[in-house]
Write a protein that holds these residues in place. Sequence first.
Motif, PDB file in Angstrom:
ATOM      1  N   ALA A 180       9.503  -4.342  11.211  1.00 28.61           N
ATOM      2  CA  ALA A 180       9.535  -3.844   9.966  1.00 28.61           C
ATOM      3  C   ALA A 180      10.051  -4.922   9.066  1.00 28.61           C
ATOM      4  O   ALA A 180       9.610  -4.641   7.693  1.00 28.61           O
ATOM      5  N   VAL A 181      11.022  -5.821   9.154  1.00 33.56           N
ATOM      6  CA  VAL A 181      11.213  -6.881   8.315  1.00 33.56           C
ATOM      7  C   VAL A 181       9.753  -7.519   7.778  1.00 33.56           C
ATOM      8  O   VAL A 181       9.826  -7.718   6.638  1.00 33.56           O
ATOM      9  N   ASP A 182       9.061  -7.829   8.753  1.00 29.17           N
ATOM     10  CA  ASP A 182       7.695  -8.397   8.293  1.00 29.17           C
ATOM     11  C   ASP A 182       6.734  -7.618   7.369  1.00 29.17           C
ATOM     12  O   ASP A 182       6.117  -7.741   6.643  1.00 29.17           O
ATOM     13  N   ASP A 183       6.802  -6.016   7.704  1.00 33.09           N
ATOM     14  CA  ASP A 183       6.347  -5.094   6.855  1.00 33.09           C
ATOM     15  C   ASP A 183       7.102  -5.195   5.371  1.00 33.09           C
ATOM     16  O   ASP A 183       6.052  -5.193   4.650  1.00 33.09           O
ATOM     17  N   VAL A 184       8.176  -5.575   5.327  1.00 35.05           N
ATOM     18  CA  VAL A 184       8.723  -5.534   4.169  1.00 35.05           C
ATOM     19  C   VAL A 184       8.679  -6.795   3.294  1.00 35.05           C
ATOM     20  O   VAL A 184       8.273  -6.446   2.147  1.00 35.05           O
ATOM     21  N   LEU A 185       8.443  -7.864   4.004  1.00 33.64           N
ATOM     22  CA  LEU A 185       7.960  -8.950   3.397  1.00 33.64           C
ATOM     23  C   LEU A 185       6.824  -9.178   2.910  1.00 33.64           C
ATOM     24  O   LEU A 185       6.462  -9.548   1.678  1.00 33.64           O
ATOM     25  N   ALA A 186       5.830  -8.421   3.716  1.00 29.94           N
ATOM     26  CA  ALA A 186       4.209  -8.252   3.085  1.00 29.94           C
ATOM     27  C   ALA A 186       4.415  -7.414   2.084  1.00 29.94           C
ATOM     28  O   ALA A 186       3.452  -7.925   1.162  1.00 29.94           O
ATOM     29  N   ARG A 187       5.262  -6.376   1.814  1.00 29.71           N
ATOM     30  CA  ARG A 187       4.922  -5.664   0.707  1.00 29.71           C
ATOM     31  C   ARG A 187       5.592  -6.556  -0.452  1.00 29.71           C
ATOM     32  O   ARG A 187       5.147  -6.559  -1.755  1.00 29.71           O
ATOM     33  N   ALA A 191       5.617  -9.537  -0.869  1.00 28.40           N
ATOM     34  CA  ALA A 191       4.422 -10.968  -1.017  1.00 28.40           C
ATOM     35  C   ALA A 191       3.468 -10.118  -2.043  1.00 28.40           C
ATOM     36  O   ALA A 191       3.055 -10.757  -2.881  1.00 28.40           O
ATOM     37  N   ALA A 192       3.021  -8.968  -1.553  1.00 23.54           N
ATOM     38  CA  ALA A 192       1.878  -8.327  -2.338  1.00 23.54           C
ATOM     39  C   ALA A 192       2.439  -7.667  -3.795  1.00 23.54           C
ATOM     40  O   ALA A 192       1.324  -7.725  -4.869  1.00 23.54           O
TER      41      ALA A 192
END
Length: 187
Positions: free
Chosen positions: A176-183, A185-186
């Motif tokens: 979930a943290v990685d998903d937030v980080l990807a958002r 970055a995008a």
Amino acid sequence: MTRPGRPAGPSADTETVVLTAALELLLSEGAAALTPQRLHTVTGVSRSTIYRHWPTPREFLAALIAVAPHPPSRPAGDLAADLHAEVDLLCDRLRDKPVAAFLRALVTASAADPSCTPLRHRYVMDLLEPFRAALRAAGTTDADYIEEAVTAVVAPLLVDALLLDRPIHRERAHRAVDDVLARVAAS
């Protein structure tokens, strides 16, 4: 000049004895056990002292929240490292009995006494604040986005711990943290 009469609050020793016993009762029996009579029986502190300072379970819960340890949030500025560290801390806190059991008791108390609802909100907001601080330290300023990101990370953990009595899934929390980080970055 000192005024005669009762002091404004219990002595530090009395407060420690009563609140320690209150936390033990809360963790073993739930918020319903937090009655002045029960605390008198367990601690030996006079009923009048307990009734004066903590007449209802709500006052015990508020006092316990006021003295609850809140690990300081010290974001290092690396959003990925900060969010992963915070999710590890929250997983540990939810896995350990006091935080999860205290949250369950707050949920139960809120259902029985709506005046406890703000206490539940305050306690949960305190658990979420380190995540918000990490996002703010990394330069995220959109308050709505911060709330959405924090909810995406924390909500599954709270559902597992409070509603489903599942073990805390640290790997899922990190995803979930990685998903937030990807958002982040995008954007």
